[in-house]
Design a protein around this motif. Structure first.
Motif, mmCIF file in Angstrom:
data_model
loop_
_atom_site.group_PDB
_atom_site.id
_atom_site.type_symbol
_atom_site.label_atom_id
_atom_site.label_comp_id
_atom_site.label_asym_id
_atom_site.label_seq_id
_atom_site.Cartn_x
_atom_site.Cartn_y
_atom_site.Cartn_z
ATOM 1 N N PHE A 258 6.597 1.967 2.573
ATOM 2 C CA PHE A 258 7.977 2.322 2.912
ATOM 3 C C PHE A 258 8.187 2.418 4.422
ATOM 4 C CE2 PHE A 258 6.088 6.539 3.045
ATOM 5 C CZ PHE A 258 6.844 7.262 3.954
ATOM 6 N N LEU A 259 7.083 2.561 5.186
ATOM 7 C CA LEU A 259 7.178 2.602 6.644
ATOM 8 C C LEU A 259 7.166 1.214 7.268
ATOM 9 C CD1 LEU A 259 4.792 5.567 7.586
ATOM 10 C CD2 LEU A 259 7.291 5.580 7.477
ATOM 11 N N GLY A 260 6.801 0.200 6.500
ATOM 12 C CA GLY A 260 6.721 -1.141 7.048
ATOM 13 C C GLY A 260 8.033 -1.671 7.580
ATOM 14 N N GLY B 213 0.487 13.970 1.981
ATOM 15 C CA GLY B 213 -0.029 12.763 1.346
ATOM 16 C C GLY B 213 0.942 11.616 1.474
ATOM 17 N N PHE B 214 0.830 10.672 0.551
ATOM 18 C CA PHE B 214 1.636 9.461 0.605
ATOM 19 C C PHE B 214 2.401 9.268 -0.704
ATOM 20 C CE2 PHE B 214 -2.029 8.131 3.544
ATOM 21 C CZ PHE B 214 -1.376 8.587 4.677
ATOM 22 N N GLU B 215 2.384 8.056 -1.240
ATOM 23 C CA GLU B 215 3.171 7.718 -2.434
ATOM 24 C C GLU B 215 2.817 8.564 -3.642
ATOM 25 O OE1 GLU B 215 5.616 5.640 -3.252
ATOM 26 O OE2 GLU B 215 5.967 4.785 -1.273
ATOM 27 N N GLU B 216 1.574 9.031 -3.718
ATOM 28 C CA GLU B 216 1.151 9.823 -4.868
ATOM 29 C C GLU B 216 1.916 11.139 -4.980
ATOM 30 O OE1 GLU B 216 -1.432 10.712 -1.331
ATOM 31 O OE2 GLU B 216 -0.758 8.886 -2.347
ATOM 32 N N THR B 217 2.702 11.463 -3.958
ATOM 33 C CA THR B 217 3.529 12.667 -3.993
ATOM 34 C C THR B 217 4.477 12.661 -5.190
ATOM 35 O OG1 THR B 217 3.408 12.880 -1.593
ATOM 36 C CG2 THR B 217 5.229 14.015 -2.679
ATOM 37 N N GLY C 43 0.789 -1.218 0.000
ATOM 38 C CA GLY C 43 0.000 0.000 0.000
ATOM 39 C C GLY C 43 0.821 1.268 0.000
ATOM 40 N N ALA C 44 0.132 2.393 0.177
ATOM 41 C CA ALA C 44 0.726 3.712 0.021
ATOM 42 C C ALA C 44 1.790 4.039 1.061
ATOM 43 C CB ALA C 44 -0.368 4.782 0.060
ATOM 44 N N SER D 127 -1.193 -4.279 7.192
ATOM 45 C CA SER D 127 -2.320 -3.350 7.300
ATOM 46 C C SER D 127 -2.825 -2.928 5.930
ATOM 47 C CB SER D 127 -1.898 -2.093 8.066
ATOM 48 O OG SER D 127 -0.928 -1.353 7.332
ATOM 49 N N GLY D 128 -1.886 -2.878 4.943
ATOM 50 C CA GLY D 128 -2.254 -2.314 3.659
ATOM 51 C C GLY D 128 -2.684 -0.872 3.838
#
Length: 423
Positions: free
Chosen positions: A67-69, A250-254, A63-64, A99-100
């Motif tokens: 990278f924190l996983g 935001g997240f990955e969409e950055t 998920g988005a 968690s996704g």
């Protein structure tokens, strides 16, 4: 000098939270000590038994926020290793789970599986929006939820039966630090583009209030929805207001949002990021963002702790750990749960919750400790502790929020990788 803060809050369902910047202390060192003798009796709770604390992780493997996983799972795993090696009255078992995010909904499978496995506590999620989607389910099952990364202010007064705790500070603090940083950089007119969810709206609100409190003006604030792939309309509206800088929440969409602005003529060095998108972008960001800055909760980590995290991750997964965001918060979450189990002489969710504020130093007059082994020995001797971990003093209030936390400020270089610029 680092940004460090204290905050206080009213009781749940009346959450009022305020932050004041103060000087941070240096990173704390941990030494996992050898085991010691346990007393046969606990003065307040009768015969003491060795506890088996079973935790389930709800952290982003996909998920988005994937990278924190790795850093969060490394923090959990290293804490479990230290606790179990100490052999001081509590053994921690882990059920790992994904968690996704709200889009792929991995938590819909993970959380029921973990609850069916009779875990005592869930560690996660990273995204506030994900935790909101399963928290009531966990509360209903009597299982404690402990997030190392949730920052939405909404959790302060959530109706959670005292079963929600977090080592990450509310975005009310990050918004204050980021707003002040942007003002200090000489920005007068700010544009904001933010994700329309609990995380994005809360942080955008806090940033707006704090930046405008410095005398600046938010000239445009545009939202987008999870799953959006085109941001031309938002970029056009924000740029029409002629901002000096743009904050992206935001997240990955950055990695799509920023190039949209740059292709329209905006300077790539004039962006500000937050914990959800302050990653080591490198080649994943197709335009230069050298000079742009961002904030994320957490103190400056000691070299020793970073190396221990790297070694653990390499041994367990065969890959290099490149990011440490929320690793300390995840580590401390597990240690605090283990100390609460010892203090309660129980691993039941409500019993753990009843001890978390005390072992963090948020109540009582416990002895200061900076590692699990020393804290465990004191508890086994019938004493109170005040655990200060790698993520800072923590010091929970009655809402389960940390009242002391550090916020790091980072700047991107020519390689689109960031380095911390405050201590």
């Amino acid at each position: 000098m680092s940004v460090f803060a204290k905050a206080s809050a009213s009781r749940k369902r009346r959450g009022i939270w305020a932050g004041v910047a103060i000087t941070a202390t240096s990173a704390l060192l941990l030494s996992a000590c050898a085991s010691g003798e346990q007393p046969a009796e606990s003065e307040s709770q009768g015969p003491r038994e060795d506890q088996t604390l079973k935790i389930g992780t709800v952290l982003p493997q996909t998920g988005a926020l994937s990278f924190l996983g790795p850093p969060e799972e490394a923090g959990v795993g290293l804490a479990v290793q230290d606790i179990n090696e100490a052999d001081l009255g509590v053994t921690v078992e882990v059920e790992w789970g994904d968690s996704g995010d709200p889009d792929n909904k991995a938590y819909e499978t993970t959380v029921p599986r973990l609850l069916s496995a009779d875990v005592n506590a869930l560690v996660g999620a990273a995204a506030s929006g994900v935790t909101k989607l399963f928290l009531d389910q966990a509360v209903g099952a009597g299982v404690l939820t402990f997030s190392p990364a949730n920052t939405s202010p909404d959790f302060t007064d959530w109706d959670d039966d005292n079963l929600y705790w977090r080592t990450a500070p509310s975005d009310l603090l990050q918004g204050e630090v980021l707003g002040n940083q942007i003002a200090e950089d000489g920005v007068s007119n700010l544009g904001i583009i933010y994700l329309n969810d609990a995380y994005g709206t809360g942080l955008a609100k806090s940033l707006t209030e704090n930046f405008e409190g410095t005398g600046g003006t938010v000239v445009a604030s545009e939202s987008y929805n999870a799953g959006d792939t085109s941001f031309d309309a938002q970029a056009s509206t924000v740029l029409a207001a002629k901002p000096d800088a743009v904050a992206v929440i935001g997240f990955e969409e950055t990695s799509t949002i920023v190039p949209t602005f740059v292709s329209a003529g905006f300077d790539g060095s004039k962006f500000y990021f937050v914990d959800g998108n302050l990653k080591q972008w490198g080649g994943d960001m197709p335009v230069s963002i050298a000079g742009s800055k961002g904030t994320t909760p957490g103190p400056k980590l000691s070299d020793d702790f970073q190396q221990r995290l790297k070694d653990y991750w390499k041994a367990e997964n065969g890959s290099e750990l490149e990011d440490f965001t929320y690793a300390a918060e995840a580590y401390d979450a597990v240690v605090l749960l283990a100390l609460a189990a010892l203090a309660a002489n129980s691993t039941e969710g409500a019993d753990l919750a009843a001890q978390l504020q005390e072992v963090s130093g948020g109540s009582g007059d416990g002895e200061k400790v900076d590692n699990f082994a020393d804290a465990a020995k004191l508890i086994l001797d019938g004493k109170k502790v005040d655990y200060d971990g790698y993520s800072g003093p923590i010091t929970f209030d009655e809402n389960g929020d940390p009242t002391e936390a550090a916020i790091g400020v980072y700047e991107f270089g020519d390689d689109n990788l960031h380095t911390r610029i405050n201590d």
